[in-house]
Write a protein that holds these residues in place. Structure first.
Motif, PDB file in Angstrom:
ATOM      1  N   THR A  77       5.994   0.593   6.232  1.00 47.55           N
ATOM      2  CA  THR A  77       4.967   0.346   5.214  1.00 47.55           C
ATOM      3  C   THR A  77       4.108   1.599   5.175  1.00 47.55           C
ATOM      4  O   THR A  77       3.516   1.993   6.177  1.00 47.55           O
ATOM      5  N   TYR A  78       4.062   2.248   4.012  1.00 46.22           N
ATOM      6  CA  TYR A  78       3.351   3.511   3.894  1.00 46.22           C
ATOM      7  C   TYR A  78       2.499   3.496   2.634  1.00 46.22           C
ATOM      8  O   TYR A  78       2.723   2.726   1.710  1.00 46.22           O
ATOM      9  N   LYS A  79       1.470   4.392   2.628  1.00 46.01           N
ATOM     10  CA  LYS A  79       0.563   4.421   1.475  1.00 46.01           C
ATOM     11  C   LYS A  79       0.151   5.849   1.151  1.00 46.01           C
ATOM     12  O   LYS A  79       0.190   6.750   1.996  1.00 46.01           O
ATOM     13  N   VAL A  84       0.358   1.066  -1.811  1.00 41.96           N
ATOM     14  CA  VAL A  84       1.111   0.708  -0.609  1.00 41.96           C
ATOM     15  C   VAL A  84       2.541   0.379  -1.015  1.00 41.96           C
ATOM     16  O   VAL A  84       2.784  -0.327  -1.986  1.00 41.96           O
ATOM     17  N   SER A  85       3.467   0.887  -0.234  1.00 45.87           N
ATOM     18  CA  SER A  85       4.884   0.645  -0.501  1.00 45.87           C
ATOM     19  C   SER A  85       5.582   0.282   0.800  1.00 45.87           C
ATOM     20  O   SER A  85       5.121   0.622   1.892  1.00 45.87           O
ATOM     21  N   GLU A  86       6.713  -0.394   0.656  1.00 49.64           N
ATOM     22  CA  GLU A  86       7.461  -0.844   1.819  1.00 49.64           C
ATOM     23  C   GLU A  86       8.933  -0.537   1.588  1.00 49.64           C
ATOM     24  O   GLU A  86       9.485  -0.879   0.544  1.00 49.64           O
ATOM     25  N   SER A  87       9.582   0.121   2.552  1.00 53.48           N
ATOM     26  CA  SER A  87      10.984   0.492   2.413  1.00 53.48           C
ATOM     27  C   SER A  87      11.688   0.392   3.758  1.00 53.48           C
ATOM     28  O   SER A  87      11.068   0.504   4.808  1.00 53.48           O
ATOM     29  N   ASN A 137       7.615  -1.559  11.378  1.00 51.59           N
ATOM     30  CA  ASN A 137       8.201  -2.792  11.897  1.00 51.59           C
ATOM     31  C   ASN A 137       9.623  -2.517  12.345  1.00 51.59           C
ATOM     32  O   ASN A 137      10.237  -1.551  11.928  1.00 51.59           O
ATOM     33  N   SER A 145      13.749  -8.337   5.322  1.00 51.33           N
ATOM     34  CA  SER A 145      13.332  -7.870   3.988  1.00 51.33           C
ATOM     35  C   SER A 145      14.514  -7.499   3.114  1.00 51.33           C
ATOM     36  O   SER A 145      14.445  -7.538   1.895  1.00 51.33           O
TER      37      SER A 145
END
Length: 147
Positions: A77-79, A84-87, A137, A145
């Motif tokens: 999870t980065y911003k 904020v984005s999640e990959s 994570n 996810s």
């Protein structure tokens, strides 16, 4: 009654006779004396129990090597600028071939500084953008996810 004549070949030689297979005599089996019968059974039982344990141990060792040798994906999870984005981040084998599952950009993850650099061209450092990593994570979050 008449007898059937033997067949002859054109050159006068008699046809070769077929050989019948010889029957084998059964070999006497070696039997253990009655006094050592209990000891022999316990030895047989021990041999039977060690083989499955050895196979199980080898299987677990192979699985452990696979888990340790191959890279494991993580959910990052980065911003940047409040977005904020999640990959899912795949680190690649020995640092080569790292990738984000949902992006065409080339990631460079720095876990010590908690930063992620996404580059459109690795040869040009100007094409990279820096993102702050909020959460790293593990494997199970990445699998959850993805599905």
């Amino acid at each position: 009654m008449s007898k059937t004549p033997n067949k002859q070949s054109l050159l006068g030689k008699a046809p070769a006779r077929k050989k019948t297979p010889q029957k084998r005599k059964p070999q006497p089996s070696t039997q253990r004396p009655q006094t050592n019968n209990a000891n022999a059974q316990t030895l047989d039982d021990k041999c039977k129990h060690t083989k499955p344990k050895k196979g199980l141990f080898i299987t677990l060792a192979v699985i452990a090597v696979i888990i340790l040798a191959f890279p494991k994906p993580t959910l990052l999870t980065y911003k940047k600028l409040g977005m904020v984005s999640e990959s899912i981040y795949w680190p690649g084998v020995f640092g080569k071939g790292a990738m984000l599952i949902d992006s065409n950009l080339h990631p460079q993850f720095d876990s010590k500084r908690k930063s992620l650099y996404l580059c459109s061209d690795l040869q040009k450092p100007q094409s990279c953008q820096k993102y702050q990593v909020i959460a790293d994570n593990g494997l199970f979050a990445a699998i959850g996810s993805y599905f």
